[in-house]
Motif scaffolding. Structure first.
Motif, PDB file in Angstrom:
ATOM      1  N   GLY A  57       6.014   2.828   0.506  1.00 33.39           N
ATOM      2  CA  GLY A  57       4.886   2.059   0.708  1.00 33.39           C
ATOM      3  C   GLY A  57       4.879   1.125   2.212  1.00 33.39           C
ATOM      4  N   GLU A  58       4.080   0.321   2.336  1.00 34.16           N
ATOM      5  CA  GLU A  58       4.097  -0.243   3.460  1.00 34.16           C
ATOM      6  C   GLU A  58       5.190  -1.544   3.465  1.00 34.16           C
ATOM      7  N   ARG A  59       5.656  -1.865   2.207  1.00 34.78           N
ATOM      8  CA  ARG A  59       6.378  -3.138   2.077  1.00 34.78           C
ATOM      9  C   ARG A  59       7.912  -2.712   1.521  1.00 34.78           C
ATOM     10  N   ALA A 118       6.339  16.128 -13.321  1.00 35.29           N
ATOM     11  CA  ALA A 118       6.425  15.791 -12.289  1.00 35.29           C
ATOM     12  C   ALA A 118       4.965  15.073 -11.794  1.00 35.29           C
ATOM     13  N   VAL A 119       3.974  15.626 -12.180  1.00 33.14           N
ATOM     14  CA  VAL A 119       2.546  15.268 -11.862  1.00 33.14           C
ATOM     15  C   VAL A 119       2.599  13.976 -12.754  1.00 33.14           C
ATOM     16  N   ASP A 120       2.974  13.752 -13.798  1.00 35.83           N
ATOM     17  CA  ASP A 120       2.550  12.776 -14.607  1.00 35.83           C
ATOM     18  C   ASP A 120       3.464  11.535 -14.217  1.00 35.83           C
ATOM     19  N   LEU A 121       4.442  11.685 -13.588  1.00 36.42           N
ATOM     20  CA  LEU A 121       5.298  10.445 -13.163  1.00 36.42           C
ATOM     21  C   LEU A 121       4.631  10.002 -12.004  1.00 36.42           C
ATOM     22  N   ALA A 122       4.323  11.311 -11.184  1.00 35.36           N
ATOM     23  CA  ALA A 122       3.568  10.713  -9.730  1.00 35.36           C
ATOM     24  C   ALA A 122       2.391   9.757  -9.979  1.00 35.36           C
ATOM     25  N   GLN A 123       1.633  10.248 -10.785  1.00 48.49           N
ATOM     26  CA  GLN A 123       0.144   9.368 -11.208  1.00 48.49           C
ATOM     27  C   GLN A 123       0.629   8.147 -11.856  1.00 48.49           C
ATOM     28  N   PHE A 124       1.666   8.280 -12.923  1.00 49.17           N
ATOM     29  CA  PHE A 124       1.834   6.773 -13.773  1.00 49.17           C
ATOM     30  C   PHE A 124       2.620   5.980 -12.694  1.00 49.17           C
ATOM     31  N   LEU A 125       3.312   6.425 -11.796  1.00 46.87           N
ATOM     32  CA  LEU A 125       3.912   5.433 -10.689  1.00 46.87           C
ATOM     33  C   LEU A 125       2.943   4.809  -9.819  1.00 46.87           C
ATOM     34  N   ALA A 126       2.051   5.814  -9.282  1.00 46.07           N
ATOM     35  CA  ALA A 126       1.219   5.565  -8.219  1.00 46.07           C
ATOM     36  C   ALA A 126      -0.031   4.669  -8.900  1.00 46.07           C
ATOM     37  N   THR A 170       1.463  20.483  -2.228  1.00 44.70           N
ATOM     38  CA  THR A 170       0.911  19.153  -1.750  1.00 44.70           C
ATOM     39  C   THR A 170      -0.008  18.448  -2.524  1.00 44.70           C
ATOM     40  N   GLY A 171      -0.249  17.270  -2.260  1.00 45.77           N
ATOM     41  CA  GLY A 171      -1.509  16.603  -3.064  1.00 45.77           C
ATOM     42  C   GLY A 171      -2.005  15.267  -2.322  1.00 45.77           C
ATOM     43  N   ARG A 172      -2.999  14.799  -2.627  1.00 48.91           N
ATOM     44  CA  ARG A 172      -3.606  13.544  -2.009  1.00 48.91           C
ATOM     45  C   ARG A 172      -4.021  12.827  -3.451  1.00 48.91           C
ATOM     46  N   PHE A 173      -3.934  11.458  -3.058  1.00 44.30           N
ATOM     47  CA  PHE A 173      -4.348  10.643  -3.999  1.00 44.30           C
ATOM     48  C   PHE A 173      -5.748  10.161  -3.395  1.00 44.30           C
ATOM     49  N   ALA A 174      -6.622   9.434  -4.429  1.00 47.74           N
ATOM     50  CA  ALA A 174      -7.872   9.137  -3.951  1.00 47.74           C
ATOM     51  C   ALA A 174      -7.901   7.821  -2.834  1.00 47.74           C
ATOM     52  N   SER A 175      -6.591   7.272  -2.763  1.00 41.48           N
ATOM     53  CA  SER A 175      -6.424   6.104  -1.847  1.00 41.48           C
ATOM     54  C   SER A 175      -5.857   6.722  -0.798  1.00 41.48           C
ATOM     55  N   GLY A 176      -5.645   7.796  -0.403  1.00 43.15           N
ATOM     56  CA  GLY A 176      -5.115   8.356   0.763  1.00 43.15           C
ATOM     57  C   GLY A 176      -3.758   8.504   0.837  1.00 43.15           C
ATOM     58  N   ALA A 177      -2.865   8.065  -0.254  1.00 45.17           N
ATOM     59  CA  ALA A 177      -1.639   8.396  -0.213  1.00 45.17           C
ATOM     60  C   ALA A 177      -1.348   9.990  -0.367  1.00 45.17           C
ATOM     61  N   LEU A 178      -0.164  10.505   0.310  1.00 41.31           N
ATOM     62  CA  LEU A 178       0.062  11.917  -0.007  1.00 41.31           C
ATOM     63  C   LEU A 178       1.307  12.066  -0.812  1.00 41.31           C
ATOM     64  N   THR A 180       0.815  -1.160   0.150  1.00 41.14           N
ATOM     65  CA  THR A 180       0.022   0.059   0.093  1.00 41.14           C
ATOM     66  C   THR A 180       0.957   1.277   0.188  1.00 41.14           C
ATOM     67  N   LEU A 181       0.559   1.938  -1.035  1.00 40.14           N
ATOM     68  CA  LEU A 181       1.330   3.324  -1.036  1.00 40.14           C
ATOM     69  C   LEU A 181       1.380   4.361   0.006  1.00 40.14           C
ATOM     70  N   ARG A 182       2.183   5.216   0.539  1.00 45.02           N
ATOM     71  CA  ARG A 182       1.840   6.103   1.562  1.00 45.02           C
ATOM     72  C   ARG A 182       2.143   7.352   1.052  1.00 45.02           C
ATOM     73  N   HIS A 183       3.447   7.619   0.620  1.00 48.74           N
ATOM     74  CA  HIS A 183       4.098   8.704   0.207  1.00 48.74           C
ATOM     75  C   HIS A 183       4.679   8.800  -1.310  1.00 48.74           C
ATOM     76  N   VAL A 184       4.449   9.961  -2.116  1.00 44.15           N
ATOM     77  CA  VAL A 184       5.005  10.030  -3.367  1.00 44.15           C
ATOM     78  C   VAL A 184       5.650  11.549  -3.309  1.00 44.15           C
ATOM     79  N   ARG A 185       6.891  11.676  -3.396  1.00 42.69           N
ATOM     80  CA  ARG A 185       7.585  13.036  -3.513  1.00 42.69           C
ATOM     81  C   ARG A 185       8.206  13.077  -4.634  1.00 42.69           C
ATOM     82  N   VAL A 186       8.116  14.250  -5.521  1.00 46.79           N
ATOM     83  CA  VAL A 186       8.548  14.597  -6.826  1.00 46.79           C
ATOM     84  C   VAL A 186       9.292  15.787  -6.686  1.00 46.79           C
ATOM     85  N   SER A 187      10.533  16.201  -7.196  1.00 47.01           N
ATOM     86  CA  SER A 187      11.064  17.605  -7.040  1.00 47.01           C
ATOM     87  C   SER A 187      11.804  17.645  -8.461  1.00 47.01           C
TER      88      SER A 187
END
Length: 382
Positions: free
Chosen positions: A275-277, A189-197, A245-253, A148-155
């Protein structure tokens, strides 16, 4: 291809080399390149490997020997060219960001949907998806390696505007560019975050700033990220930096930073997912490497380990060199061309689609809206 400067040269390199590296079901032929300056576009055609030159994009898309139109112009012309090309029965590849406004991107997406029913395909040019390490990261995430994904950070940090004497090129003018670092770097940055998540950003809270509000007018034509100044000054009408900052529908930040004022950073696109793993980390300035932490291992020996992404089993590497022989920025455009050619031959929807480009545009618009309202949390329309 329409446009022949920085992105046009990069796309041309991809089209020239893709058939030498990969077995393709169709063979790309560089029919014609288009630009407004007749002499300059003819010189570009010779230099970049195009068979002919045009000075009117309408004439280009009317040619019988053109099946696909690759759009590498500033964002203000993307919608008009793309819609006309699709209606003329051409496939379309359009550089990111897809458009300068959500409304333009919506019109392009609707045109792409209508064209798909006639057999024409449309793809948005987010080339960083085609970095082998990024493609490997997506594979690992889809296999559940992070849980389960928790955080995505892109700079995404660059420094080519730090000097206040750098001229007022088209990238610093809203009518042409749409936005500044936000659309130029933040779109990636946004595309990569959404693509990976594997899911869209649902809402954002943002700050933007323009640090240098006046710049010298450029002397003559500009190319790439370089220019020289002439007399007089003009107003900068886009952002120099965006932090949100942003929030995914799953709750990941998620957290994002895009700036062209990070002195010492040339093209520093960094991504980390937790993620958790486990976790994954990537740095574009070391683009053959992916760092992975497996949190299921015993703590006494666990930690980030480097994966050198040059094995033939890694994404796209079947076409290139023996293990350990790294690739570079230019190869992402060959991979982009490869994927589009395969999609056209198989008549399957390419990714990222115009709908994907529209989703990124909606996030960028929400960032601008949030920043204008003192960082208020702003939902992104689904």
């Amino acid at each position: 291809m329409v446009g022949y400067a920085f992105m046009g040269a990069a796309h041309s390199q991809g089209w020239r080399t893709v058939g030498h590296a990969f077995d393709l079901p169709l063979r790309p032929r560089l029919a014609a390149v288009c630009g407004r300056d007749g002499q300059a576009v003819r010189e570009a055609a010779d230099r970049l490997g195009w068979a002919a030159a045009e000075t009117d994009w309408r004439a280009l898309i009317a040619r019988d020997d053109v099946d696909l139109v690759d759009i590498c112009t500033p964002g203000d012309s993307h919608a008009e060219i793309a819609v006309a090309a699709l209606e003329a029965g051409k496939h379309v590849l359009c550089e990111k960001p897809l458009a300068n406004t959500v409304e333009e991107a919506e019109a392009m997406t609707e045109a792409a949907r209508a064209a798909a029913a006639r057999g024409q395909l449309a793809m948005t040019g987010f080339n960083y998806r085609r970095v082998p390490a990024i493609a490997l990261a997506r594979r690992m995430i889809s296999e559940g390696r992070l849980g389960t994904l928790r955080h995505v950070r892109v700079s995404y940090l660059q420094d080519w505007l730090v000097d206040p004497a750098f001229p007022l090129t088209w990238r610093l003018q809203k009518p042409y560019a749409g936005s500044g670092a936000l659309g130029d770097l933040g779109a990636h940055a946004v595309d990569l975050a959404q693509f990976l998540a594997g899911e869209p950003v649902a809402g954002v809270s943002a700050l933007t700033e323009t640090f240098v509000r006046e710049r010298p007018l450029p002397a003559g034509a500009t190319s790439g990220l370089s220019a020289t100044g002439a007399g007089g000054v003009g107003q900068v009408t886009v952002d120099d930096a965006a932090v949100f900052t942003g929030r995914f529908a799953s709750g990941a930040l998620a957290s994002f930073e895009a700036t062209r004022f990070a002195s010492g950073r040339k093209n520093a696109l960094k991504v980390e997912l937790n993620g958790e793993r486990g976790s994954l980390a990537f740095d574009l300035e070391r683009l053959n490497e992916l760092y992975f932490h497996d949190h299921t291992e015993p703590g006494v020996s666990a930690g980030f380990r480097r994966i050198l992404v040059t094995e033939p089993e890694h994404p796209y590497l079947e076409g290139w060199w023996p293990p350990g022989h790294g690739l570079g920025y230019e190869h992402t455009f060959a991979h982009q061309a490869r994927d589009l050619v395969h999609a056209i031959a198989a008549r399957t929807a390419p990714a990222p689609s115009f709908a994907d480009g529209l989703q990124v545009q909606r996030v960028l618009a929400a960032v601008e809206e949030s920043a204008a309202k003192n960082s208020v949390y702003t939902p992104v329309p689904a």
